[in-house]
Write an enzyme that holds these catalytic residues in place. Sequence first.
Site, short mmCIF file in Angstrom:
data_model
loop_
_atom_site.label_atom_id
_atom_site.label_comp_id
_atom_site.label_asym_id
_atom_site.label_seq_id
_atom_site.Cartn_x
_atom_site.Cartn_y
_atom_site.Cartn_z
CD GLU A 291 -3.13 -1.20 2.35
OE1 GLU A 291 -2.73 -0.76 3.47
OE2 GLU A 291 -4.17 -1.74 1.85
CG ASP A 370 -7.58 -5.13 5.14
OD1 ASP A 370 -7.11 -5.38 6.27
OD2 ASP A 370 -7.48 -4.03 4.76
CD GLU A 398 -9.56 -1.02 8.23
OE1 GLU A 398 -8.90 -1.62 8.69
OE2 GLU A 398 -9.57 -0.39 7.01
C1 GCU Z 1 -5.96 -1.88 5.81
C2 GCU Z 1 -6.27 -0.52 6.37
C3 GCU Z 1 -5.18 0.48 6.35
C4 GCU Z 1 -4.01 -0.20 6.96
C5 GCU Z 1 -3.86 -1.43 6.19
C6 GCU Z 1 -2.67 -2.37 7.00
O1 GCU Z 1 -5.98 -1.72 4.47
O2 GCU Z 1 -7.53 0.09 5.89
O3 GCU Z 1 -5.59 1.65 6.93
O4 GCU Z 1 -2.91 0.49 6.57
O5 GCU Z 1 -4.89 -2.40 6.42
O6 GCU Z 1 -2.97 -3.46 7.55
O7 GCU Z 1 -1.64 -2.00 6.85
#
Ligand code: GCU
Length: 687
Positions: A291, A370, A398
């Site tokens: 990400e 997730d 979340e």
């Molecule tokens: C999810 C979450 C993010 C987080 C990511 C992670 O995608 O929405 O906010 O950074 O998980 O576990 O690193």
Amino acid sequence: MSYESAWLNADIPCSVAGLKGVESILLKVDHAAAGKEERIIETAVHETARAVKELFGTAAEEKRITATDEITSGRNASDGRIDILLELVGEPALDTDGAYRISYNSAASRAEVKAGTARGLLYGSFRLTFLFKMVSSLNELSEESVPASPLRMLNHWDNMDGSIERGYSGKSFFFRDDSIIIDDRTEAYVRMIASVGINSCVINNVNVRTAATRLITADYRSDLKKLAGIFEKYGVDLYLSLNFAAPIEIGGLNTCDPLDGQVRSWWKEVLDDLFSDVPQLKGFLIKADSEGRPGPFTYGRDHAQGANMLADIIAPYGGIIIWRCFVYNCKQDWRDTKTDRARAQYDNFKPLDGKFSDNVILQIKNGPMDFQPREPVSPLFGGLKDTHQMIEFQIAQEYTGQQKHVCFLIPEFKEILGFKTYIRDKEGRPIKDDTVCDIVTGRTFKNKNCGMAAVTNTGDDANWTGHDLAAANLYGFGRLCFNPALTAEDIEKEWITLTFGDDKEVFLTVSYILSTSWPTYEKYSSPLGVGWMVNPGNHYGPNVDGYEFSEWGTYHRSDSRGMGVERGKDGTGYIGQYNEPNSSLYEKLETCPDELLLFMHHVPYTYRLHSGKTVIQYIYDSHYEGAEEAHRMRDSWIGLKGRIKENVYERVLERLNIQADSADEWRDTICSYYREKSGIPDEKGRI
Ligand code: GCU
């Protein structure tokens, strides 16, 4: 902001019949404990003394007894008072760090806590206090417990500006304006988590940005030392999230290639310095190539090369690198039906099995995607035979209602931990202890570098978790990693009693709400394991196509005839990542469990589930049922007015109202969408 005591609630009275007080707290330590051990032992005595004062109103005398001293032969218990003995012993049964035994010696009118380690003595003292509030007779002061999971860890996603990524209970109590906060609350928090056996904590977000990158530099050294000192008192090891790109961002280098000599020297200098100043530091958590975070892939290296470079540098300090497996392509084309995010962890990490240094632990999210309300277990558990592994849960809600909705997650975690992976040993022979729980507690591969982590749900709200009932997840996670054999009901019962006392009516109502909350949330949110029908970005509230045509790899593939992602042989092949017989079980429609059907397969709306209902009718019915149940939960809570503290009653009621409204919105949004998409009317004519 002021804070409350959560389950360490001083208002809950002693429930042991006839017990009026404690005369003396006797500490017997046969060998010379020193340093860290001594500090934890002191905390155990201090906590016992504090509990005695809170429970009985009068203090107990504290005496240290040496090996040669006789323990007083006992007291006459006719005055309703007892002694408490805390003893460090050398017994093989209590050798494991954190193990303890609590018993009641009736001949001497003495409650005894015995442990082989300082941490064990501390956990035993907390448990003794809890038992005083939960049992009705002295003879029930009886418990022996050996922590199952070596690492029992919380991950904070706290940012240094004070915000919390996916935080639903206020701001960070660790950071504000790029500084570390150390105040009363720091110790109160560490005390709270230690009381349920948590022994490790990562204080900053895995998405390390800006100031947090500098946490490892001299600028923050003195505060980190103070923090580590507080953690140490309660036997909690301090971990930091690291920025893999730190050599570029703060080191002035133009690369962070893990095989570059300069990069390695830079890390070595910084980390040597850090460990010599803060020897209590235990290690680092890293999110790389994920990400948008930098990582070894940028330089054509693999994740073992990235992790091992850091691990080798900190090995002399007994340091641990925890490396997250949340690595996937987040720039996917939704038209591409072969690339499957669910496959990514396995595809990226299975080929590296056996290549990680001994002090590296891979942290694997419980499911392949997730933290959706329902996901299958990640097939990477059951794929790795020669790599240390930890499971990552998320108690920050979340995708499960963001602590506005009640969602007691322990029943879900129990299911995941109980999943049989059918992993075989290197010679291909079946292994008896092959559940996820066996793997992450070290039974399968007889190792100690393993455990359980949870992304935590705390913040600076007075009650720590925003929703008062969300504290059950924090308490429950700690208890579950200590003793995964506990049932969700056991944990629920303990938490309710310690939080609200022994009012039967309160117990029945809270227990009803907690135990039905996960199935209820699942019913009105994503049906049959499909997931992701949330608003993009904040992940709250219904939006069926919110993530459908995006680049995140999160699809439900609904069209006019059917829905679900085909992950079998004719689809993405994800199902083939499971060992047999799981792989065949999921592959065949006839055996695929209903609750995961749409995760595994694309089926027509008219497909009949095992229950005999069609998929489309199930979607309609479950959303109506879920919303009704959310209303029922709220109504049952209203029955508790006057039986619990007014502020707690109001805080929870406010959220239950939000939940009931939101469940209606989920129901109407999803049912209308599918009524229109499928063209099939609801048999009950509601939509
Ligand atoms: C999810 C979450 C993010 C987080 C990511 C992670 O995608 O929405 O906010 O950074 O998980 O576990 O690193």
